[in-house]
Design a protein around this motif. Sequence first.
Motif, PDB file in Angstrom:
ATOM      1  N   ASN A  39      36.222  33.355  -2.883  1.00  0.00           N
ATOM      2  CA  ASN A  39      35.507  33.618  -1.724  1.00  0.00           C
ATOM      3  C   ASN A  39      36.205  32.958  -0.473  1.00  0.00           C
ATOM      4  N   THR A  40      36.801  33.769   0.413  1.00  0.00           N
ATOM      5  CA  THR A  40      37.521  33.056   1.631  1.00  0.00           C
ATOM      6  C   THR A  40      36.834  33.138   2.809  1.00  0.00           C
ATOM      7  N   SER A  41      35.407  33.549   2.910  1.00  0.00           N
ATOM      8  CA  SER A  41      34.544  33.428   4.008  1.00  0.00           C
ATOM      9  C   SER A  41      34.485  32.167   4.442  1.00  0.00           C
ATOM     10  N   ASP A  42      34.858  31.953   5.829  1.00  0.00           N
ATOM     11  CA  ASP A  42      34.810  30.921   6.413  1.00  0.00           C
ATOM     12  C   ASP A  42      35.513  29.756   5.868  1.00  0.00           C
ATOM     13  N   ARG A  43      36.573  30.188   5.377  1.00  0.00           N
ATOM     14  CA  ARG A  43      37.257  29.015   4.673  1.00  0.00           C
ATOM     15  C   ARG A  43      38.781  29.052   5.179  1.00  0.00           C
ATOM     16  N   ASN A  44      39.617  27.901   5.245  1.00  0.00           N
ATOM     17  CA  ASN A  44      40.761  27.746   5.415  1.00  0.00           C
ATOM     18  C   ASN A  44      41.830  28.148   4.530  1.00  0.00           C
ATOM     19  N   ILE A  45      42.579  29.229   4.893  1.00  0.00           N
ATOM     20  CA  ILE A  45      43.475  29.913   3.539  1.00  0.00           C
ATOM     21  C   ILE A  45      44.510  28.935   3.177  1.00  0.00           C
ATOM     22  N   GLU A  46      44.990  28.381   4.262  1.00  0.00           N
ATOM     23  CA  GLU A  46      46.094  27.418   3.714  1.00  0.00           C
ATOM     24  C   GLU A  46      45.638  26.285   2.722  1.00  0.00           C
ATOM     25  N   LYS A  47      44.396  25.854   3.082  1.00  0.00           N
ATOM     26  CA  LYS A  47      43.868  24.621   2.026  1.00  0.00           C
ATOM     27  C   LYS A  47      43.598  25.485   0.467  1.00  0.00           C
ATOM     28  N   LEU A  48      42.879  26.620   0.776  1.00  0.00           N
ATOM     29  CA  LEU A  48      42.740  27.115  -0.370  1.00  0.00           C
ATOM     30  C   LEU A  48      43.968  27.526  -1.385  1.00  0.00           C
ATOM     31  N   ALA A  49      44.942  27.930  -0.555  1.00  0.00           N
ATOM     32  CA  ALA A  49      46.168  28.238  -1.357  1.00  0.00           C
ATOM     33  C   ALA A  49      46.689  26.997  -1.919  1.00  0.00           C
ATOM     34  N   LYS A  50      46.619  25.796  -1.364  1.00  0.00           N
ATOM     35  CA  LYS A  50      47.194  24.543  -1.915  1.00  0.00           C
ATOM     36  C   LYS A  50      46.311  24.125  -2.933  1.00  0.00           C
TER      37      LYS A  50
END
Length: 195
Positions: free
Chosen positions: A173-184
């Motif tokens: 769930n990418t809601s209100d999340r930083n995509i770069e940090k999620l990818a890492k």
Amino acid sequence: EFGSGGRELGKRLADALHVPCYDHQIIEMIASEEGLNEEYVANVGEKCIEASYPLTIGHRLAMMPLTVMDQTIRVASAQRALLEKFATQGDCVIVGRCADYILEDYKPYNIFVYADIESRLARCRAKGGKDASLTDKELIKKIQSIDKSRAQYYRFYSGRTWGDKRNYDLCINTSDRNIEKLAKAIAYTINNAND
């Protein structure tokens, strides 16, 4: 889901894993190899035959020029061949295109990306372009239409339900999340999955 940041996540994940990412390049390659317009290939690549011709398919097929069906099948076959070629060349990230189903013999790490509607609206608007000028109601309708087409395409080619958690290793769930940090974080998980 459309507007959830899946393309950005795929690209950033590929960068974090130091592997190639294939997304729009697939459309360009198919268009070039098959001698077709990129816009046409992109359109066919998210709409199944069934979605394009939903009423009494047998009757419609009899009336439809065979070349339309041939092109749709050519695009699907070319896409399958490209995905398999990428998979045999080594690790990579492939965004969408039924890759989880087509490449299941390769045991890929399958990720489904979703977000709440507010986050999806914000991402669509942040990209600019035509979507930025749409009203919320118009943009929601577009998001729902694209998601419906993707679900129909996925079901037609795989026999599975698009977004069903049983088809994926990870639903994010990418809601209100930083995509770069999620990818890492996902890259770390993938790199340490066999430890």
